[in-house]
Design a protein around this motif. Structure first.
Motif, PDB file in Angstrom:
ATOM      1  N   GLY A 160       0.823  -1.206   0.000  1.00 19.26           N
ATOM      2  CA  GLY A 160       0.000   0.000   0.000  1.00 19.26           C
ATOM      3  C   GLY A 160       0.853   1.249   0.000  1.00 19.26           C
ATOM      4  N   THR A 161       0.249   2.385  -0.295  1.00 23.51           N
ATOM      5  CA  THR A 161       1.020   3.626  -0.420  1.00 23.51           C
ATOM      6  C   THR A 161       1.611   4.074   0.910  1.00 23.51           C
ATOM      7  N   THR A 162       0.869   3.876   2.002  1.00 24.84           N
ATOM      8  CA  THR A 162       1.396   4.281   3.300  1.00 24.84           C
ATOM      9  C   THR A 162       2.638   3.448   3.634  1.00 24.84           C
ATOM     10  N   THR A 163       2.512   2.145   3.430  1.00 24.95           N
ATOM     11  CA  THR A 163       3.633   1.250   3.697  1.00 24.95           C
ATOM     12  C   THR A 163       4.831   1.634   2.828  1.00 24.95           C
ATOM     13  N   ALA A 164       4.544   1.942   1.557  1.00 26.81           N
ATOM     14  CA  ALA A 164       5.602   2.309   0.629  1.00 26.81           C
ATOM     15  C   ALA A 164       6.340   3.544   1.118  1.00 26.81           C
ATOM     16  N   GLY A 169      10.306   5.870   1.548  1.00 26.20           N
ATOM     17  CA  GLY A 169      10.284   7.324   1.365  1.00 26.20           C
ATOM     18  C   GLY A 169       9.824   7.658  -0.033  1.00 26.20           C
ATOM     19  N   ARG A 170      10.649   8.442  -0.730  1.00 22.45           N
ATOM     20  CA  ARG A 170      10.218   8.851  -2.064  1.00 22.45           C
ATOM     21  C   ARG A 170      10.741   7.920  -3.156  1.00 22.45           C
ATOM     22  N   ARG A 171      11.558   6.970  -2.762  1.00 23.35           N
ATOM     23  CA  ARG A 171      12.084   6.060  -3.787  1.00 23.35           C
ATOM     24  C   ARG A 171      10.968   5.168  -4.308  1.00 23.35           C
ATOM     25  N   SER A 172      11.100   4.716  -5.555  1.00 27.06           N
ATOM     26  CA  SER A 172      10.097   3.812  -6.111  1.00 27.06           C
ATOM     27  C   SER A 172      10.289   2.427  -5.494  1.00 27.06           C
ATOM     28  N   PRO A 173       9.234   1.858  -4.931  1.00 24.69           N
ATOM     29  CA  PRO A 173       9.377   0.574  -4.228  1.00 24.69           C
ATOM     30  C   PRO A 173       9.478  -0.606  -5.202  1.00 24.69           C
ATOM     31  N   VAL A 174       8.961  -0.462  -6.394  1.00 22.38           N
ATOM     32  CA  VAL A 174       8.924  -1.614  -7.310  1.00 22.38           C
ATOM     33  C   VAL A 174      10.351  -2.049  -7.635  1.00 22.38           C
ATOM     34  N   GLY A 175      10.606  -3.365  -7.467  1.00 21.24           N
ATOM     35  CA  GLY A 175      11.938  -3.896  -7.703  1.00 21.24           C
ATOM     36  C   GLY A 175      12.770  -3.974  -6.440  1.00 21.24           C
TER      37      GLY A 175
END
Lengths: 408, 236
Positions: A160-164, A169-175
């Motif tokens: 989820g976005t909160t968890t992300a 932080g602002r880094r892209s979580p995918v990968g």
């Protein structure tokens, strides 16, 4: 006497005693505004709950395990592990439950999630790919896990976005890689943001395949146990049919009767009803108090109309001498009273709307004023005016012209 | 008036009025009979308590007799409902009161137009007729003045215009000069004379002999009975 002339006469009589008319109107004004705001607050709270429960998905039934009884101690709802993946498999068979379009078995637990040097405790959900359509969720970034990944018990996660935000932080979580209970998962997607539901922040979650969840996070050894089963009916109309089918099938497969059912099925509507029943009682109570203030306002109108009749006894006598029928006199005073009521209603409406704009920022509660409530408030204010005017108007109409003319 | 009824505007036949105050019955009028012809100028005189106010109320259809028959313009008005009496008052009678009884919030022309509101006259016609009536009483330049902006004599003339605006069968004036100074009194009485000269039927109630002297016929009332018939002036 024509209606326009009657109305004109009434408005002139009201404006001739401006201060008194304003004070009289004030009673109705406050009452109407109070009723509108209390009803608006109640409806606003209901709307909030409805929205939150709506976030669970549409046409949804929620099956929860029943309470367990261990050594005479009855646990709370959900404490028994009576709901299993077998139930899910059975209900997914269209011959058993034709009105269920899709279902999603869900196992949840609170887990500490680690990403690099950051950790965050969140709700980990183990489910099937059907969870996404059943819960009406999408991804804003990346993708869902697939059936293949589920059957392979792949170590993938959608967050989820909160968890992300908390983990990356602002880094892209995918990968990126996260670690839950010692196992590494690669993040393949980020869920869309829907905000909070009644129970939790729906954006603070990690969704992983149910098989992976059973293999890695189930400590009880009962890998088949699930905590919730979401059923999506084929349509709004088939919701109750889907309920019946699921209820009957679960009773049979669990070998229990309706009285000893070890599960409960809730619909969104029933959740809304439960969640708002307390609010509703409070709203009715507050609206009742507001209605009393409206009644007091009505008594004020009646009082002033009686004073007005007494004061204008000579005018009434004169009008009668000049040819006013009792009916015309009654109509004139009724018009005057209802105009006072309507004026109070319109001003009260304006105050109500102003309050509805202002109040949410002060008490952090939404206020919803439905058009029918506003229209009803106007009607009620006129009805109060007429109701309060009947007795004074009848008294004026019954005055004998000579008595009225004679009085000083 | 209809030909069959001759020229009589009103006819009272043994009209009596008794008021019950507690167990006591007070006879305000005792078997009063008289007629008034079209175009007459009649004064009704009597001291206070004589029953002249009661007579005026009955003539004006503001009250109904206890017994006897009162016919106004050919119609028996005894036994009519309140609403029917209101319509008769509106169509047949023009009232002039001692207190003027103008509505202070309305302009002169709207005061004059008031009876027309109750007869269902269209708005445009109301104003036209009210202005004409005000011109008739010499107040054509005061139509938008409120009563408070007019002198007592002018106010009474507005009241007379209001009484004339429906073109009634009978102008009923109750002490019309009682609240006026002598100059205004003369104005108002001259206006009544003029109206009578142009054919208007007038009944005037007064206790002042010099006012009654303007009428062509005087009825004296005492203790609820008509005393005698006195004809004065040019004679009728």
């Amino acid at each position: 006497m024509s209606w326009s002339e009657t109305l004109r006469t009434a408005l002139e009589a009201i404006s001739a005693r401006r201060l008194r008319s304003v004070l009289t109107t004030l009673g109705i004004l406050i009452g109407i505004a109070a009723v509108m705001l209390t009803v608006g607050l109640g409806q606003g709270a209901q709307q909030t709950v409805r929205d939150q429960i709506g976030k669970l998905g549409s046409n949804l039934l929620i099956v929860s395990p029943g309470s367990s009884t261990t050594s005479g101690l009855r646990g709370g709802r959900g404490s028994a592990s009576t709901l299993t993946t077998r139930d899910a498999t059975m209900l997914s068979d269209p011959s058993v439950a034709p009105d269920i379009a899709a279902l999603a078995p869900v196992s949840t637990s609170s887990q500490s999630v680690v990403a690099g040097t950051t950790n965050w405790t969140t709700q980990v959900v183990g489910t099937t790919p059907s969870w996404f359509p059943v819960r009406s969720r999408t991804t804003t970034d990346g993708r869902f896990f697939t059936s293949a990944e589920e059957s392979a018990a792949a170590q993938v996660a959608v967050i989820g976005t909160t968890t992300a935000t908390e983990l990356f932080g602002r880094r892209s979580p995918v990968g990126q890689t996260i670690t839950i209970d010692g196992s590494a998962y690669s993040v393949i997607g980020v869920l869309d943001s829907i905000g909070s539901s009644t129970t939790s922040d729906e954006d603070d979650t990690v969704v992983i395949p149910g098989t992976t969840y059973a293999a890695r996070l189930t400590s009880t050894g009962n890998a088949a146990s699930i905590s919730t089963l979401y059923l999506k009916a084929t349509s709004q109309q088939s919701l109750s049919a889907a309920y019946q089918e699921a209820h009957a099938a679960l009773l049979v497969s669990h070998g229990v009767t309706a009285a000893s059912a070890d599960f409960t099925i809730a619909s969104q509507e029933s959740l809304v009803a439960t969640a708002t029943s307390t609010d509703r009682t409070l709203t009715i109570l507050l609206a009742g108090i507001a209605a009393i203030s409206l009644l007091v306002g009505g008594i004020g109108v009646m009082n002033i109309m009686l004073v007005s009749v007494t004061e204008r006894i000579r005018e009434i006598g004169l009008r009668k001498a000049l040819g006013a029928t009792p009916r015309a006199v009654r109509r004139q005073f009724l018009t005057e009273a209802s105009a006072l009521g309507l004026a109070g209603g319109v001003l009260g409406l304006a105050l109500g709307y102003a309050g509805a704009r202002l109040l949410p920022s002060l008490i952090d509660q939404p206020v919803t004023i439905e058009p029918y409530v506003a229209a009803g408030a106007l009607l009620i204010s006129v009805a109060i005016g007429i109701g309060a005017g009947v007795y004074p108007a009848t008294r004026a109409a019954r005055l004998a012209p000579i008595d009225a003319l004679r009085s000083e | 008036m209809s030909a069959s009824w001759g020229s009589q505007i009103l006819r009272l036949t043994e009209v009596s009025k008794t008021y019950a105050t507690g167990s006591l019955e007070v006879a305000a009028l005792r078997e009063v009979s008289f007629t008034v012809e079209a175009g007459e100028y009649l004064a009704i005189m009597g001291p206070s308590g004589s029953g002249k106010s009661t007579l005026m109320h009955i003539l004006g259809c503001l009250d109904v007799p206890t017994s006897g028959v009162y016919e106004l313009a050919g119609q028996d008005v005894t036994g009519l409902s309140e609403a029917e009496l209101a319509e008769i008052r509106n169509a047949r009678i023009g009232f002039v009161f001692q207190q003027f009884n103008l509505l202070p919030t309305l302009s002169a022309w709207r005061n004059v137009a008031l009876p027309l509101c109750y007869s269902g006259t269209p708005a445009a016609e109301r104003r036209e007729r009210a202005v004409a009536a005000l011109e008739r009483v010499g107040l054509g330049d005061r139509i938008d003045h409120r009563p408070g902006e007019l002198s007592g004599g002018q106010q009474q003339r507005v009241a007379i215009a209001r009484a004339l605006v429906t073109d009634p069968s009978l102008l009923l004036a109750d002490e019309p000069t009682g609240n006026l100074d002598s100059a205004s009194t003369e104005d108002v009485l001259r206006l009544l004379d003029e109206l009578n000269d142009s054919g208007r039927t007038i009944a005037l109630i007064t206790h002042e002999a010099d006012v009654a002297a303007r009428a062509r016929r005087t009825l004296r009332i005492r203790d609820g009975r008509l005393e005698d018939l006195v004809t004065s002036g040019v004679g009728a």
